[in-house]
Motif scaffolding. Structure first.
Motif, PDB file in Angstrom:
ATOM      1  N   LEU A 148      18.979  37.389  33.437  1.00  0.00           N
ATOM      2  CA  LEU A 148      18.578  36.258  34.268  1.00  0.00           C
ATOM      3  C   LEU A 148      18.839  36.681  35.706  1.00  0.00           C
TER       4      LEU A 148
ATOM      5  N   LYS B  23      19.885  29.659  36.981  1.00  0.00           N
ATOM      6  CA  LYS B  23      20.037  30.608  35.868  1.00  0.00           C
ATOM      7  C   LYS B  23      20.959  30.065  34.785  1.00  0.00           C
ATOM      8  N   SER B  24      22.117  29.573  35.170  1.00  0.00           N
ATOM      9  CA  SER B  24      23.086  29.076  34.183  1.00  0.00           C
ATOM     10  C   SER B  24      22.568  27.834  33.471  1.00  0.00           C
TER      11      SER B  24
ATOM     12  N   ALA C 235      20.060  29.044  31.008  1.00  0.00           N
ATOM     13  CA  ALA C 235      20.754  29.696  29.890  1.00  0.00           C
ATOM     14  C   ALA C 235      21.334  28.670  28.928  1.00  0.00           C
TER      15      ALA C 235
ATOM     16  N   VAL D 192      25.194  34.188  25.657  1.00  0.00           N
ATOM     17  CA  VAL D 192      25.201  34.310  27.120  1.00  0.00           C
ATOM     18  C   VAL D 192      26.512  34.917  27.606  1.00  0.00           C
TER      19      VAL D 192
ATOM     20  N   SER E 202      28.281  35.652  31.011  1.00  0.00           N
ATOM     21  CA  SER E 202      28.174  35.214  32.397  1.00  0.00           C
ATOM     22  C   SER E 202      29.178  35.929  33.296  1.00  0.00           C
TER      23      SER E 202
ATOM     24  N   ASP F 225      23.926  36.437  32.450  1.00  0.00           N
ATOM     25  CA  ASP F 225      23.780  35.451  33.512  1.00  0.00           C
ATOM     26  C   ASP F 225      24.570  35.955  34.723  1.00  0.00           C
TER      27      ASP F 225
END
Length: 160
Positions: free
Chosen positions: A13, A21-22, A25, A34, A36, A78
């Motif tokens: 992402l 993005k988050s 996701a 995911v 991150s 992410d």
């Protein structure tokens, strides 16, 4: 818009802070899929915004991504990933484990990102970082397609 992604892939992402993005996701992927960079900073420093923890956070992120890919697990990263150098090692991990690489770029107007970050109490860093991230993305987007290109097998898909 319909997005199709291979069943075994590393999804990056890509976009400036505040681009969604988050949120994307959390809406489209399982929490376990995911990885991150913010979450890794939180694990390292108990503060997802502590930039001094970034090096260690990305060491952990790369470790987790590699273990997931080794075990043929669909994986989403992410992180801003707006520079080719930030994607290079992730693409290399995908190649090592024979995963396809998919980049989903988030390119909203700068004003949107700035407004969203202004609403987040943990993101009061001003316009400078967002502008740099957006400029880096714009510079690298043309070459992004060549970074991890491979044929596409079976896919997941959803409407956005």
């Amino acid at each position: 818009m319909k997005i199709e992604i291979p069943e075994f892939a590393l999804v990056l992402l890509v976009g400036a802070s505040g681009m969604g993005k988050s949120t994307f996701a959390s809406k489209h992927f399982l929490p376990t899929e995911v990885v991150s960079s913010d979450r890794m900073r939180g694990w390292i420093a108990d503060d997802e915004t502590d930039q001094s923890a970034t090096g260690d956070a990305f060491d952990v992120l790369h470790f987790i991504v590699e273990k997931r890919l080794k075990n043929r697990r669909f994986t989403v990263v992410d992180a801003t990933s707006v520079q080719p150098e930030s994607r290079k090692s992730l693409v290399a991990l995908a190649r090592k484990w024979h995963a396809l690489v998919v980049a989903i770029t988030f390119e909203l107007p700068e004003e949107v990102a700035l407004a969203r970050n202004a609403e987040r109490p943990d993101r009061q860093f001003g316009a400078g970082p967002v502008r740099r991230q957006m400029l880096n993305l714009k510079r690298s987007i043309k070459s992004m397609g060549r970074e991890g290109k491979r044929p596409r097998p079976s896919t997941r898909s959803w409407l956005t």
